[in-house]
Write a protein that holds these residues in place. Sequence first.
Motif, PDB file in Angstrom:
ATOM      1  N   PRO A  54       0.832  -1.209   0.000  1.00  0.00           N
ATOM      2  CA  PRO A  54       0.000   0.000   0.000  1.00  0.00           C
ATOM      3  C   PRO A  54       0.862   1.253   0.000  1.00  0.00           C
ATOM      4  O   PRO A  54       1.802   1.369   0.790  1.00  0.00           O
ATOM      5  CB  PRO A  54      -0.784  -0.106   1.308  1.00  0.00           C
ATOM      6  CG  PRO A  54      -0.708  -1.535   1.703  1.00  0.00           C
ATOM      7  CD  PRO A  54       0.578  -2.062   1.149  1.00  0.00           C
ATOM      8  N   THR A  55       0.560   2.181  -0.897  1.00  0.00           N
ATOM      9  CA  THR A  55       1.293   3.440  -0.983  1.00  0.00           C
ATOM     10  C   THR A  55       0.292   4.578  -1.132  1.00  0.00           C
ATOM     11  O   THR A  55      -0.757   4.406  -1.748  1.00  0.00           O
ATOM     12  CB  THR A  55       2.256   3.464  -2.194  1.00  0.00           C
ATOM     13  OG1 THR A  55       1.500   3.221  -3.375  1.00  0.00           O
ATOM     14  CG2 THR A  55       3.343   2.424  -2.069  1.00  0.00           C
ATOM     15  N   PRO A  56       0.614   5.745  -0.573  1.00  0.00           N
ATOM     16  CA  PRO A  56      -0.279   6.896  -0.750  1.00  0.00           C
ATOM     17  C   PRO A  56      -0.363   7.282  -2.222  1.00  0.00           C
ATOM     18  O   PRO A  56       0.590   7.084  -2.977  1.00  0.00           O
ATOM     19  CB  PRO A  56       0.389   8.006   0.067  1.00  0.00           C
ATOM     20  CG  PRO A  56       1.376   7.326   0.939  1.00  0.00           C
ATOM     21  CD  PRO A  56       1.756   6.056   0.259  1.00  0.00           C
ATOM     22  N   PRO A  57      -1.486   7.836  -2.635  1.00  0.00           N
ATOM     23  CA  PRO A  57      -1.614   8.245  -4.037  1.00  0.00           C
ATOM     24  C   PRO A  57      -0.731   9.450  -4.322  1.00  0.00           C
ATOM     25  O   PRO A  57      -0.407  10.231  -3.424  1.00  0.00           O
ATOM     26  CB  PRO A  57      -3.093   8.604  -4.168  1.00  0.00           C
ATOM     27  CG  PRO A  57      -3.524   8.962  -2.785  1.00  0.00           C
ATOM     28  CD  PRO A  57      -2.696   8.104  -1.868  1.00  0.00           C
ATOM     29  N   SER A  58      -0.355   9.593  -5.574  1.00  0.00           N
ATOM     30  CA  SER A  58       0.429  10.762  -5.970  1.00  0.00           C
ATOM     31  C   SER A  58      -0.276  11.446  -7.125  1.00  0.00           C
ATOM     32  O   SER A  58      -1.080  10.845  -7.824  1.00  0.00           O
ATOM     33  CB  SER A  58       1.846  10.352  -6.369  1.00  0.00           C
ATOM     34  OG  SER A  58       1.799   9.523  -7.509  1.00  0.00           O
ATOM     35  N   GLY A  59       0.021  12.706  -7.319  1.00  0.00           N
ATOM     36  CA  GLY A  59      -0.566  13.462  -8.413  1.00  0.00           C
ATOM     37  C   GLY A  59      -1.278  14.699  -7.915  1.00  0.00           C
ATOM     38  O   GLY A  59      -1.392  14.934  -6.707  1.00  0.00           O
ATOM     39  N   TRP A  60      -1.725  15.465  -8.886  1.00  0.00           N
ATOM     40  CA  TRP A  60      -2.436  16.697  -8.582  1.00  0.00           C
ATOM     41  C   TRP A  60      -3.929  16.478  -8.787  1.00  0.00           C
ATOM     42  O   TRP A  60      -4.337  15.792  -9.728  1.00  0.00           O
ATOM     43  CB  TRP A  60      -1.961  17.816  -9.494  1.00  0.00           C
ATOM     44  CG  TRP A  60      -0.539  18.249  -9.259  1.00  0.00           C
ATOM     45  CD1 TRP A  60       0.295  17.855  -8.260  1.00  0.00           C
ATOM     46  CD2 TRP A  60       0.194  19.157 -10.069  1.00  0.00           C
ATOM     47  NE1 TRP A  60       1.515  18.471  -8.386  1.00  0.00           N
ATOM     48  CE2 TRP A  60       1.482  19.287  -9.499  1.00  0.00           C
ATOM     49  CE3 TRP A  60      -0.088  19.893 -11.204  1.00  0.00           C
ATOM     50  CZ2 TRP A  60       2.459  20.109 -10.024  1.00  0.00           C
ATOM     51  CZ3 TRP A  60       0.894  20.712 -11.735  1.00  0.00           C
ATOM     52  CH2 TRP A  60       2.150  20.820 -11.144  1.00  0.00           C
ATOM     53  N   PRO A  61      -4.772  17.070  -7.938  1.00  0.00           N
ATOM     54  CA  PRO A  61      -6.216  16.911  -8.126  1.00  0.00           C
ATOM     55  C   PRO A  61      -6.684  17.638  -9.389  1.00  0.00           C
ATOM     56  O   PRO A  61      -6.332  18.797  -9.612  1.00  0.00           O
ATOM     57  CB  PRO A  61      -6.824  17.531  -6.872  1.00  0.00           C
ATOM     58  CG  PRO A  61      -5.742  18.271  -6.189  1.00  0.00           C
ATOM     59  CD  PRO A  61      -4.431  17.828  -6.746  1.00  0.00           C
ATOM     60  N   ILE A  62      -7.441  16.938 -10.207  1.00  0.00           N
ATOM     61  CA  ILE A  62      -7.989  17.550 -11.425  1.00  0.00           C
ATOM     62  C   ILE A  62      -9.512  17.542 -11.415  1.00  0.00           C
ATOM     63  O   ILE A  62     -10.149  18.108 -12.304  1.00  0.00           O
ATOM     64  CB  ILE A  62      -7.449  16.874 -12.705  1.00  0.00           C
ATOM     65  CG1 ILE A  62      -7.799  15.390 -12.752  1.00  0.00           C
ATOM     66  CG2 ILE A  62      -5.941  17.082 -12.820  1.00  0.00           C
ATOM     67  CD1 ILE A  62      -7.435  14.707 -14.062  1.00  0.00           C
ATOM     68  N   GLY A  63     -10.113  16.887 -10.428  1.00  0.00           N
ATOM     69  CA  GLY A  63     -11.566  16.872 -10.301  1.00  0.00           C
ATOM     70  C   GLY A  63     -11.967  16.247  -8.984  1.00  0.00           C
ATOM     71  O   GLY A  63     -11.227  15.429  -8.423  1.00  0.00           O
ATOM     72  N   ARG A  97     -16.223  11.703  -0.640  1.00  0.00           N
ATOM     73  CA  ARG A  97     -16.034  12.273  -1.973  1.00  0.00           C
ATOM     74  C   ARG A  97     -14.931  11.488  -2.682  1.00  0.00           C
ATOM     75  O   ARG A  97     -14.179  10.746  -2.049  1.00  0.00           O
ATOM     76  CB  ARG A  97     -15.704  13.757  -1.913  1.00  0.00           C
ATOM     77  CG  ARG A  97     -14.300  14.077  -1.502  1.00  0.00           C
ATOM     78  CD  ARG A  97     -13.989  15.577  -1.669  1.00  0.00           C
ATOM     79  NE  ARG A  97     -12.573  15.797  -1.537  1.00  0.00           N
ATOM     80  CZ  ARG A  97     -11.933  15.985  -0.389  1.00  0.00           C
ATOM     81  NH1 ARG A  97     -12.617  16.028   0.737  1.00  0.00           N
ATOM     82  NH2 ARG A  97     -10.630  16.153  -0.361  1.00  0.00           N
ATOM     83  N   TYR A  98     -14.864  11.645  -3.974  1.00  0.00           N
ATOM     84  CA  TYR A  98     -13.878  10.936  -4.786  1.00  0.00           C
ATOM     85  C   TYR A  98     -13.097  11.958  -5.600  1.00  0.00           C
ATOM     86  O   TYR A  98     -13.672  12.686  -6.410  1.00  0.00           O
ATOM     87  CB  TYR A  98     -14.564   9.922  -5.707  1.00  0.00           C
ATOM     88  CG  TYR A  98     -15.265   8.844  -4.924  1.00  0.00           C
ATOM     89  CD1 TYR A  98     -14.601   7.666  -4.590  1.00  0.00           C
ATOM     90  CD2 TYR A  98     -16.570   9.003  -4.487  1.00  0.00           C
ATOM     91  CE1 TYR A  98     -15.230   6.680  -3.846  1.00  0.00           C
ATOM     92  CE2 TYR A  98     -17.207   8.022  -3.746  1.00  0.00           C
ATOM     93  CZ  TYR A  98     -16.536   6.869  -3.430  1.00  0.00           C
ATOM     94  OH  TYR A  98     -17.161   5.900  -2.692  1.00  0.00           O
ATOM     95  N   ASP A  99     -11.787  12.027  -5.342  1.00  0.00           N
ATOM     96  CA  ASP A  99     -10.925  12.944  -6.085  1.00  0.00           C
ATOM     97  C   ASP A  99     -10.248  12.189  -7.215  1.00  0.00           C
ATOM     98  O   ASP A  99      -9.823  11.037  -7.049  1.00  0.00           O
ATOM     99  CB  ASP A  99      -9.849  13.538  -5.166  1.00  0.00           C
ATOM    100  CG  ASP A  99     -10.421  14.501  -4.138  1.00  0.00           C
ATOM    101  OD1 ASP A  99     -11.565  14.978  -4.335  1.00  0.00           O
ATOM    102  OD2 ASP A  99      -9.728  14.791  -3.153  1.00  0.00           O
ATOM    103  N   VAL A 100     -10.138  12.852  -8.356  1.00  0.00           N
ATOM    104  CA  VAL A 100      -9.408  12.301  -9.495  1.00  0.00           C
ATOM    105  C   VAL A 100      -8.078  13.036  -9.541  1.00  0.00           C
ATOM    106  O   VAL A 100      -8.042  14.268  -9.618  1.00  0.00           O
ATOM    107  CB  VAL A 100     -10.195  12.473 -10.817  1.00  0.00           C
ATOM    108  CG1 VAL A 100      -9.376  11.977 -12.000  1.00  0.00           C
ATOM    109  CG2 VAL A 100     -11.528  11.740 -10.738  1.00  0.00           C
ATOM    110  N   LEU A 101      -6.998  12.265  -9.454  1.00  0.00           N
ATOM    111  CA  LEU A 101      -5.650  12.834  -9.485  1.00  0.00           C
ATOM    112  C   LEU A 101      -4.971  12.472 -10.797  1.00  0.00           C
ATOM    113  O   LEU A 101      -5.240  11.424 -11.385  1.00  0.00           O
ATOM    114  CB  LEU A 101      -4.799  12.279  -8.340  1.00  0.00           C
ATOM    115  CG  LEU A 101      -5.348  12.355  -6.923  1.00  0.00           C
ATOM    116  CD1 LEU A 101      -4.343  11.753  -5.948  1.00  0.00           C
ATOM    117  CD2 LEU A 101      -5.677  13.777  -6.540  1.00  0.00           C
ATOM    118  N   SER A 102      -4.065  13.343 -11.233  1.00  0.00           N
ATOM    119  CA  SER A 102      -3.256  13.054 -12.414  1.00  0.00           C
ATOM    120  C   SER A 102      -1.813  13.421 -12.107  1.00  0.00           C
ATOM    121  O   SER A 102      -1.550  14.326 -11.308  1.00  0.00           O
ATOM    122  CB  SER A 102      -3.745  13.874 -13.612  1.00  0.00           C
ATOM    123  OG  SER A 102      -2.892  13.685 -14.720  1.00  0.00           O
TER     124      SER A 102
END
Length: 170
Positions: free
Chosen positions: A21-30, A146-151
Amino acid sequence: MTTATPFTAGAGNAAGVNALPTPPSGWPIGSYATYEEAQRAVDHLADNDFPVADVTIVGVEPMIVERVTGRLTWGRVLGAGAASGAWFGLFVGLLLGLFSTGGALAPIVVGLVAGTAFGLAGAAVRYGATRGRRDFASVTQLVAGRYDVLSQPRNAEQGKQMLTSLAWRS
């Protein structure tokens, strides 16, 4: 849907997901209220040739939701126990019937009767042990607030623009 577990061998699996398990990475886009909306957003990105391998859907503010499906009564509990036991007994009886030198019907009938009896007894003991403290049936689900979409940063601005245009069309 692929789910990685800590027990997956190697550093990653075929989908490129780490086994640990690893934390998610990326910037929120939605950000979306439901998983279905987040899924629709990622589908929109995929339909428009966005590199979706760089995208992650993250459920934020997790909560456990228990939905009550009905009231439990002795009749319902015993009926379900008998049915469950009968299916297991039928399965065992069929297996024994395959290897039986005599007729195949006797092991099936014995398995069915014994399975039903053990199913009834097991259900009665389990339900009786609760002493009426849990007279309802339910299903439990893990959901997010809520559900964040990261890229990944290299495509985040393009992804944010694409999802903004989707929101304007909706």
